[in-house]
Design a protein around this motif. Structure first.
Motif, short mmCIF file in Angstrom:
data_model
loop_
_atom_site.label_atom_id
_atom_site.label_comp_id
_atom_site.label_asym_id
_atom_site.label_seq_id
_atom_site.Cartn_x
_atom_site.Cartn_y
_atom_site.Cartn_z
N LEU A 97 36.69 3.48 12.31
CA LEU A 97 36.37 4.75 12.97
C LEU A 97 37.58 5.67 13.10
CD1 LEU A 97 37.29 4.98 16.22
CD2 LEU A 97 35.54 3.27 16.43
N MET A 98 38.78 5.19 12.89
CA MET A 98 39.94 6.08 12.87
C MET A 98 39.94 6.92 11.60
SD MET A 98 41.31 5.52 15.74
CE MET A 98 42.95 6.19 15.74
N ILE A 99 39.32 6.42 10.55
CA ILE A 99 39.19 7.15 9.29
C ILE A 99 37.92 8.00 9.29
CG2 ILE A 99 38.93 6.89 6.77
CD1 ILE A 99 41.74 6.13 7.81
N VAL A 100 36.84 7.43 9.81
CA VAL A 100 35.55 8.12 9.86
C VAL A 100 35.15 8.29 11.32
CG1 VAL A 100 33.17 8.17 9.02
CG2 VAL A 100 34.91 6.96 7.69
N PRO A 101 35.74 9.27 12.01
CA PRO A 101 35.36 9.49 13.41
C PRO A 101 33.95 10.05 13.51
CG PRO A 101 36.85 11.21 12.69
CD PRO A 101 36.74 10.23 11.56
N ASP A 102 33.40 10.01 14.69
CA ASP A 102 32.08 10.59 14.90
C ASP A 102 32.09 12.05 14.46
OD1 ASP A 102 31.10 8.24 15.92
OD2 ASP A 102 31.41 8.80 18.02
N GLY A 103 31.04 12.44 13.77
CA GLY A 103 30.93 13.82 13.30
C GLY A 103 31.47 14.05 11.91
N ARG A 104 32.21 13.10 11.36
CA ARG A 104 32.74 13.27 10.00
C ARG A 104 31.82 12.54 9.03
NH1 ARG A 104 38.80 12.07 9.05
NH2 ARG A 104 38.92 14.14 9.99
N GLY A 105 31.34 13.25 8.03
CA GLY A 105 30.48 12.66 7.03
C GLY A 105 31.28 12.01 5.91
N VAL A 106 30.58 11.19 5.15
CA VAL A 106 31.18 10.56 3.98
C VAL A 106 30.24 10.79 2.81
CG1 VAL A 106 31.98 8.41 2.94
CG2 VAL A 106 32.30 8.79 5.40
N GLY A 107 30.68 11.59 1.85
CA GLY A 107 29.86 11.87 0.68
C GLY A 107 29.80 10.67 -0.25
N ALA A 108 28.84 10.69 -1.16
CA ALA A 108 28.68 9.59 -2.12
C ALA A 108 29.51 9.82 -3.39
CB ALA A 108 27.21 9.44 -2.50
N THR A 109 29.96 11.04 -3.59
CA THR A 109 30.70 11.39 -4.81
C THR A 109 31.83 12.35 -4.45
OG1 THR A 109 29.38 13.35 -5.29
CG2 THR A 109 28.57 11.24 -6.18
N PRO A 110 32.80 12.50 -5.36
CA PRO A 110 33.83 13.51 -5.09
C PRO A 110 33.23 14.91 -5.03
CG PRO A 110 34.15 12.50 -7.27
CD PRO A 110 33.06 11.74 -6.58
N GLU A 137 34.14 -4.50 13.15
CA GLU A 137 33.76 -3.19 13.71
C GLU A 137 32.34 -2.84 13.31
OE1 GLU A 137 35.43 1.31 13.32
OE2 GLU A 137 36.87 -0.32 13.22
N ASP A 138 31.50 -2.56 14.31
CA ASP A 138 30.09 -2.30 14.06
C ASP A 138 29.70 -0.93 14.62
OD1 ASP A 138 27.44 -2.50 13.39
OD2 ASP A 138 26.94 -3.98 14.92
N TRP A 139 30.14 0.12 13.96
CA TRP A 139 29.80 1.48 14.37
C TRP A 139 28.88 2.13 13.34
CZ3 TRP A 139 31.03 2.30 19.20
CH2 TRP A 139 32.14 1.67 19.75
N GLY A 140 28.42 1.34 12.37
CA GLY A 140 27.53 1.88 11.34
C GLY A 140 28.26 2.78 10.36
N LYS A 141 29.56 2.62 10.25
CA LYS A 141 30.38 3.47 9.39
C LYS A 141 30.91 2.67 8.20
CE LYS A 141 31.86 6.21 13.34
NZ LYS A 141 31.38 7.53 12.99
N PRO A 142 31.20 3.37 7.09
CA PRO A 142 31.70 2.66 5.92
C PRO A 142 33.19 2.33 5.98
CG PRO A 142 31.41 4.96 5.40
CD PRO A 142 30.91 4.75 6.80
#
Length: 194
Positions: free
Chosen positions: A129-142, A121-126
């Motif tokens: 995409l079912m976990i990180v849909p478009d518009g949802r950010g992913v922080g680096a820390t809790p 999967e190459d959507w540039g997400k970590p």
């Protein structure tokens, strides 16, 4: 005073040798932000799954650690909890200690596929995409995810508190109106009977 937000702390921290201490640290981060952290450490529970689901139901939102665990992807139990929370209408806020895109963590061999021929999967997400849909950010820390949750939920909590106070005020106004109507009726009967 606003009601305190309750954040379910999903992630593989429960498997760490220092799980209780890490849970306490995450709960302290929540407390510092003005929330209650619900950490799912159920060493003596007979039905851990049920206990976790009940905690998610009791929470206002989920803060989930999606750092790769035992491989390229996140902990599968945390993925389930995210899906359950979303199905219950709970907002989800993510963080990961490894925010590189999947293609960097699991590089394709040829034509975007891995060594077994499966598409990477190459959507540039970590994460998927079912976990990180478009518009949802992913922080680096809790802390990042908790801060995002608090900012996003502050309005919802204030609105919920306002609705609760409005309902109480309306109930009081109805009660006062009924008492006033009864007193007026009693007074009218007394005056007519005079």
């Amino acid at each position: 005073m606003h009601p305190i937000l309750r954040l379910y702390l999903a992630g593989p921290e429960v498997f760490r040798p220092d799980a209780a201490q890490e849970g306490a640290r995450l709960q302290a981060l929540c407390a510092a932000a003005g929330a209650e952290g619900l950490f799912p450490l159920h060493a003596e529970e007979a039905d851990i799954r049920r206990a976790c689901l009940e905690m998610i139901d009791a929470a206002d939102a989920v803060v989930a650690n999606i750092t790769p665990f035992r491989g390229t992807h996140m902990d599968p139990g945390t993925a389930f909890e995210i899906g359950y929370a979303e199905a219950r209408g709970k907002p989800v806020f993510l963080w990961s200690a490894d925010r590189r895109p999947l293609t960097e963590r699991h590089p394709p061999v040829a034509e975007g596929r891995d060594g077994e021929g499966h598409l990477v999967e190459d959507w540039g997400k970590p994460e998927n995409l079912m976990i990180v849909p478009d518009g949802r950010g992913v922080g680096a820390t809790p802390e990042d995810a908790i801060t995002e949750a608090m900012a996003a939920l502050d309005f919802a909590v204030r609105n919920r508190d306002l609705q609760r106070r409005t309902r109480r005020s309306v109930a009081i106004a109805i009660a006062v109106s009924l008492v006033a109507a009864l007193l007026a009726g009693t007074l009218a009967d007394w005056l007519v009977g005079w």
